[in-house]
Design a protein around this motif. Structure first.
Motif, mmCIF file in Angstrom:
data_model
loop_
_atom_site.group_PDB
_atom_site.id
_atom_site.type_symbol
_atom_site.label_atom_id
_atom_site.label_comp_id
_atom_site.label_asym_id
_atom_site.label_seq_id
_atom_site.Cartn_x
_atom_site.Cartn_y
_atom_site.Cartn_z
ATOM 1 N N LEU A 61 -46.520 76.461 -43.195
ATOM 2 C CA LEU A 61 -47.896 76.441 -43.693
ATOM 3 C C LEU A 61 -48.045 77.358 -44.903
ATOM 4 O O LEU A 61 -48.574 76.966 -45.957
ATOM 5 N N ARG A 62 -47.553 78.562 -44.752
ATOM 6 C CA ARG A 62 -47.679 79.558 -45.812
ATOM 7 C C ARG A 62 -46.934 79.123 -47.078
ATOM 8 O O ARG A 62 -47.481 79.175 -48.189
ATOM 9 N N ALA A 112 -48.413 75.963 -48.790
ATOM 10 C CA ALA A 112 -49.652 76.291 -49.495
ATOM 11 C C ALA A 112 -49.357 77.029 -50.807
ATOM 12 O O ALA A 112 -49.979 76.764 -51.834
ATOM 13 N N ARG A 113 -48.393 77.928 -50.770
ATOM 14 C CA ARG A 113 -48.073 78.714 -51.964
ATOM 15 C C ARG A 113 -47.386 77.894 -53.047
ATOM 16 O O ARG A 113 -47.729 77.992 -54.219
ATOM 17 N N HIS A 116 -54.739 70.606 -38.352
ATOM 18 C CA HIS A 116 -55.908 71.133 -39.062
ATOM 19 C C HIS A 116 -57.113 70.216 -38.887
ATOM 20 O O HIS A 116 -58.217 70.680 -38.577
ATOM 21 N N ASP A 144 -54.973 78.415 -46.200
ATOM 22 C CA ASP A 144 -53.706 77.714 -46.394
ATOM 23 C C ASP A 144 -53.772 76.279 -45.873
ATOM 24 O O ASP A 144 -53.338 75.345 -46.553
ATOM 25 N N ALA A 145 -54.311 76.113 -44.669
ATOM 26 C CA ALA A 145 -54.399 74.768 -44.093
ATOM 27 C C ALA A 145 -55.310 73.872 -44.920
ATOM 28 O O ALA A 145 -55.032 72.684 -45.117
ATOM 29 N N PHE A 157 -55.922 74.144 -48.155
ATOM 30 C CA PHE A 157 -55.201 73.855 -49.397
ATOM 31 C C PHE A 157 -54.216 72.714 -49.193
ATOM 32 O O PHE A 157 -54.203 71.735 -49.937
ATOM 33 N N ILE A 158 -53.416 72.809 -48.158
ATOM 34 C CA ILE A 158 -52.429 71.765 -47.870
ATOM 35 C C ILE A 158 -53.107 70.430 -47.612
ATOM 36 O O ILE A 158 -52.682 69.387 -48.117
ATOM 37 N N SER A 159 -54.187 70.457 -46.845
ATOM 38 C CA SER A 159 -54.815 69.202 -46.443
ATOM 39 C C SER A 159 -55.448 68.472 -47.612
ATOM 40 O O SER A 159 -55.677 67.266 -47.550
ATOM 41 N N GLU A 183 -51.682 67.938 -50.399
ATOM 42 C CA GLU A 183 -50.421 67.298 -50.041
ATOM 43 C C GLU A 183 -50.588 65.899 -49.471
ATOM 44 O O GLU A 183 -49.647 65.335 -48.909
ATOM 45 N N THR A 201 -63.353 77.719 -51.347
ATOM 46 C CA THR A 201 -62.012 78.223 -51.020
ATOM 47 C C THR A 201 -61.194 78.551 -52.268
ATOM 48 O O THR A 201 -60.208 79.268 -52.175
#
Lengths: 195, 195
Positions: free
Chosen positions: A21-22, A25-26, A66, A103-104, A106-108, A111, A167
Motif C-alpha cells: 500500500l505504502r 501510493a508513493r 478499501h 494511501d488507499a 490515492f491508489i484507488s 491505479e 486529500t
DNA sequence: GTCTATAAGTAGATAGAC
DNA sequence: GTCTATCTACTTATAGAC
C-alpha cells in the motif's frame, strides 16, 4: 503458543499488504517491484508468493478492501434524517474517512488503469454504489424543494470530486484541524446545492 | 524541398510526443516502454534518442508544455471585469481547456510522482501560479463583499478540484454539450462562494 | 514459510554501420 | 536519422532445499 521459527503468516500477511500500500501510493503500481515490497517487509521476493498469487491480486486486494470498508463505514454511519442533515453527514463522513487513509485513496483513484478488465469492473461497481448514496440524498432533497441542482448526476460527481480533492493538500501539521476542514467544505457544499 | 530519406525530424519529433502522451495517459509512465512508443511511431527504440535524451525528459517536456499552454491561454483569455464575471470566465475557461486535452490533463495530475525532484519543482511552481489566478479572483470578490468564503485558499483548491473532476466522466458522445456542462458547474461555483 | 537459484523475458540507453 | 546489435540491469514468477 510456541511456533516454528518461520510461521509468521498471520502477522506477515498484513505487513506485506501495508508495505505494498505504502509503496504503490508513493511510486505507483508499475514502478514498484516485488523485490522492493519484500525488502520493506524483510523477506526475499519469492516468499511474497505465500501471501498473494501475483502482483495484480495484491493491488486488487488493496483496492477491494478499501472500497468495502468505505461502503461498510458509510452504511454504519448514515443516521437518516432530513436531506440537509444527511448531506452534511455525508460531507463530513467523506472528508474524515478519506483523510484517514490517504494511501488507499490515492491508489484507488490512480491505479484503476492497472487493474485487469474484470477487476476494474468490480471496483467500478463499488464506486458507483458509493456515488449512488450521495445521488439519492440530492435527489430526495431536490424533490422536497430543499435543493436546487440543474443536473443531479453531475452535481453528485462535482461534490465528490471537490471533497476528495482535500486529500491532495491536507497535512496534519498544517494550520487546519479535520473538523475545521469539514466545516469549510460543508459550507460550500450546502450553498452549492441550495434552493 | 528534396530531402534525404530519413530526414523527418520536424514531423517525427511531434509524432513521438503525441505517441508518448497517448500511451502515458492510457497505461501510465512507468508501464510504457520506449519500445512501445517507438512502435507507435514506426521507429526502432534507438531512434527515439534523436528526439529526447531520455524517458524522463520526454515526460517532463509533455507536462511542462501542458502547463505553459494552460498559463498562456489563461493570460490571453482573462478579460478583466468585476469578480463575478471573472469567476464565471475562469470556470468556463478551465472546463473548456481541460476537456480539450484529456490526455495531457491526466498525465499532469497522475505522473507528478514520476518526475525527478527538480522537474517536480518546476511543474509545481507552474501549477501554483495557475491556482493563484483563481485565488486572486476570490480574494478580490471577498474584499468587495461579493463572495463569502470561509478560507480563500481552501475555496480555491475546492473549486479547482470540482472543475477538473469533469475530465473523469465527460464523454463527447454523452447527453451534455461542453457549454451545458460549463453552465451546470458555473451555477454550483457561483452559489458555493456567494455572499 | 523462507530461502537460494534460476528461468524467461523486458527495461533504458548506447555504439557503430549505413 | 534510422537501423541492428548489444550492454547491463532488472522484471515476475517458479522450483526445490531446508
Amino acid at each position: 503458543m510456541a511456533r516454528t521459527q518461520g510461521s509468521h503468516s498471520e502477522i506477515t500477511g498484513p505487513r506485506v499488504e501495508a508495505a505494498a500500500l505504502r509503496l504503490f501510493a508513493r511510486h505507483g503500481f508499475a514502478a514498484v517491484s516485488m523485490r522492493q515490497i519484500a525488502g520493506e517487509v524483510g523477506l526475499q521476493a519469492g516468499a511474497l508468493y505465500n501471501y498473494t498469487p501475483d502482483k495484480q491480486s495484491l493491488l486488487f486486494g488493496l483496492m477491494k478492501g478499501h472500497m468495502d470498508s468505505l461502503l461498510d463505514a458509510r452504511a454504519q454511519a448514515d443516521k437518516g434524517g432530513d436531506p440537509v442533515a444527511r448531506l452534511e453527514h455525508f460531507t463530513r463522513f467523506h472528508i474524515r474517512f478519506h483523510l484517514e487513509r490517504p494511501d488507499a485513496v490515492f491508489i484507488s483513484y490512480m491505479e484503476l488503469r492497472n487493474l485487469t478488465p474484470e477487476n476494474f469492473e468490480v471496483i467500478e461497481g463499488l464506486r458507483r454504489r458509493y456515488e449512488d448514496e450521495l445521488e439519492g440524498i440530492l435527489r430526495e432533497g431536490a424533490a422536497a424543494g430543499l435543493f436546487d441542482v440543474a443536473d443531479t448526476k453531475v452535481a453528485t460527481l462535482a461534490v465528490i470530486a471537490m471533497l476528495t480533492g482535500v486529500t491532495t493538500w491536507y497535512r496534519q501539521e498544517g494550520r487546519l484541524t479535520v473538523p475545521e476542514v469539514e466545516t469549510i467544505y460543508w459550507d460550500m457544499v450546502r450553498k452549492a446545492v441550495a434552493a
